[in-house]
Design a protein around this motif. Structure first.
Motif, PDB file in Angstrom:
ATOM      1  N   HIS A  19       0.837  -1.209   0.000  1.00  0.00           N
ATOM      2  CA  HIS A  19       0.000   0.000   0.000  1.00  0.00           C
ATOM      3  C   HIS A  19       0.871   1.257   0.000  1.00  0.00           C
ATOM      4  O   HIS A  19       0.648   2.171  -0.793  1.00  0.00           O
ATOM      5  CB  HIS A  19      -0.913  -0.009   1.230  1.00  0.00           C
ATOM      6  CG  HIS A  19      -1.610   1.273   1.495  1.00  0.00           C
ATOM      7  ND1 HIS A  19      -2.764   1.632   0.842  1.00  0.00           N
ATOM      8  CD2 HIS A  19      -1.329   2.288   2.342  1.00  0.00           C
ATOM      9  CE1 HIS A  19      -3.152   2.815   1.276  1.00  0.00           C
ATOM     10  NE2 HIS A  19      -2.301   3.234   2.196  1.00  0.00           N
ATOM     11  N   ILE A  20       1.869   1.277   0.846  1.00  0.00           N
ATOM     12  CA  ILE A  20       2.729   2.454   0.965  1.00  0.00           C
ATOM     13  C   ILE A  20       3.578   2.650  -0.286  1.00  0.00           C
ATOM     14  O   ILE A  20       3.649   3.754  -0.830  1.00  0.00           O
ATOM     15  CB  ILE A  20       3.622   2.345   2.223  1.00  0.00           C
ATOM     16  CG1 ILE A  20       2.763   2.428   3.484  1.00  0.00           C
ATOM     17  CG2 ILE A  20       4.704   3.419   2.223  1.00  0.00           C
ATOM     18  CD1 ILE A  20       3.473   1.983   4.757  1.00  0.00           C
ATOM     19  N   GLY A  21       4.208   1.584  -0.746  1.00  0.00           N
ATOM     20  CA  GLY A  21       5.133   1.692  -1.883  1.00  0.00           C
ATOM     21  C   GLY A  21       4.432   1.825  -3.221  1.00  0.00           C
ATOM     22  O   GLY A  21       4.427   2.890  -3.838  1.00  0.00           O
ATOM     23  N   ALA A  22       3.824   0.739  -3.654  1.00  0.00           N
ATOM     24  CA  ALA A  22       3.197   0.724  -4.980  1.00  0.00           C
ATOM     25  C   ALA A  22       1.985   1.641  -5.036  1.00  0.00           C
ATOM     26  O   ALA A  22       1.771   2.343  -6.025  1.00  0.00           O
ATOM     27  CB  ALA A  22       2.811  -0.700  -5.358  1.00  0.00           C
ATOM     28  N   GLY A  23       1.196   1.634  -3.986  1.00  0.00           N
ATOM     29  CA  GLY A  23       0.005   2.471  -3.979  1.00  0.00           C
ATOM     30  C   GLY A  23       0.327   3.951  -3.981  1.00  0.00           C
ATOM     31  O   GLY A  23      -0.386   4.749  -4.597  1.00  0.00           O
ATOM     32  N   GLY A  24       1.396   4.311  -3.309  1.00  0.00           N
ATOM     33  CA  GLY A  24       1.796   5.722  -3.318  1.00  0.00           C
ATOM     34  C   GLY A  24       2.113   6.200  -4.724  1.00  0.00           C
ATOM     35  O   GLY A  24       1.685   7.271  -5.146  1.00  0.00           O
ATOM     36  N   ARG A  25       2.835   5.355  -5.455  1.00  0.00           N
ATOM     37  CA  ARG A  25       3.205   5.731  -6.832  1.00  0.00           C
ATOM     38  C   ARG A  25       2.010   5.697  -7.782  1.00  0.00           C
ATOM     39  O   ARG A  25       1.855   6.574  -8.616  1.00  0.00           O
ATOM     40  CB  ARG A  25       4.291   4.798  -7.354  1.00  0.00           C
ATOM     41  CG  ARG A  25       5.666   5.068  -6.782  1.00  0.00           C
ATOM     42  CD  ARG A  25       6.741   4.221  -7.460  1.00  0.00           C
ATOM     43  NE  ARG A  25       6.463   2.795  -7.451  1.00  0.00           N
ATOM     44  CZ  ARG A  25       6.745   1.966  -6.442  1.00  0.00           C
ATOM     45  NH1 ARG A  25       7.310   2.454  -5.345  1.00  0.00           N
ATOM     46  NH2 ARG A  25       6.481   0.679  -6.511  1.00  0.00           N
TER      47      ARG A  25
END
Length: 124
Positions: A19-25
């Motif tokens: 959520h933090i990594g891919a979702g942020g992008r």
């Protein structure tokens, strides 16, 4: 140690990291750069961070309870219900979209459902 809770906590941690990594992008950056007015854009940005906090806190709670002798059944069932509700929300949104292969277009439910199932099984 409760293996089901350990698995649920590990999956919840992985979900939070994704959520933090891919979702942020793929979600937050386009959202903030999009044409929405400032107030709804900032509200959605805040909601993103609320979900991040929720995912991290529930992952921590599941992992902590995996190592306790008597985990709180009420808390585990609450987290299981919460992840099931998240799963159903994603499925409802996904299945009502007129996209080809909608279940693969928004696959978040595939991360959320196993956390719910493992958490629930840990209480049986």
């Amino acid at each position: 140690m409760n293996g089901w809770l350990l698995t649920a906590g590990g999956l919840a941690t992985a979900t939070a990291v994704i959520h933090i990594g891919a979702g942020g992008r793929s979600v937050v950056h386009p959202l903030l750069a999009g044409p929405l007015d400032a107030e709804p854009r900032r509200t959605l940005h805040a909601v993103w961070h609320l979900v991040t906090a929720d995912l991290l806190l529930s992952a921590f709670a599941l992992l902590a309870m995996a190592w306790t002798r008597a985990p709180s059944t009420a808390l585990v069932l609450f987290i299981a219900a919460q992840y099931l509700a998240y799963t159903l929300a994603f499925l409802a949104v996904t299945l009502t979209a007129s996209w080809p292969r909608p279940l693969l277009r928004l696959p978040q439910w595939t991360l959320l459902l196993p956390v719910s199932v493992c958490s629930f099984i840990s209480t049986v």
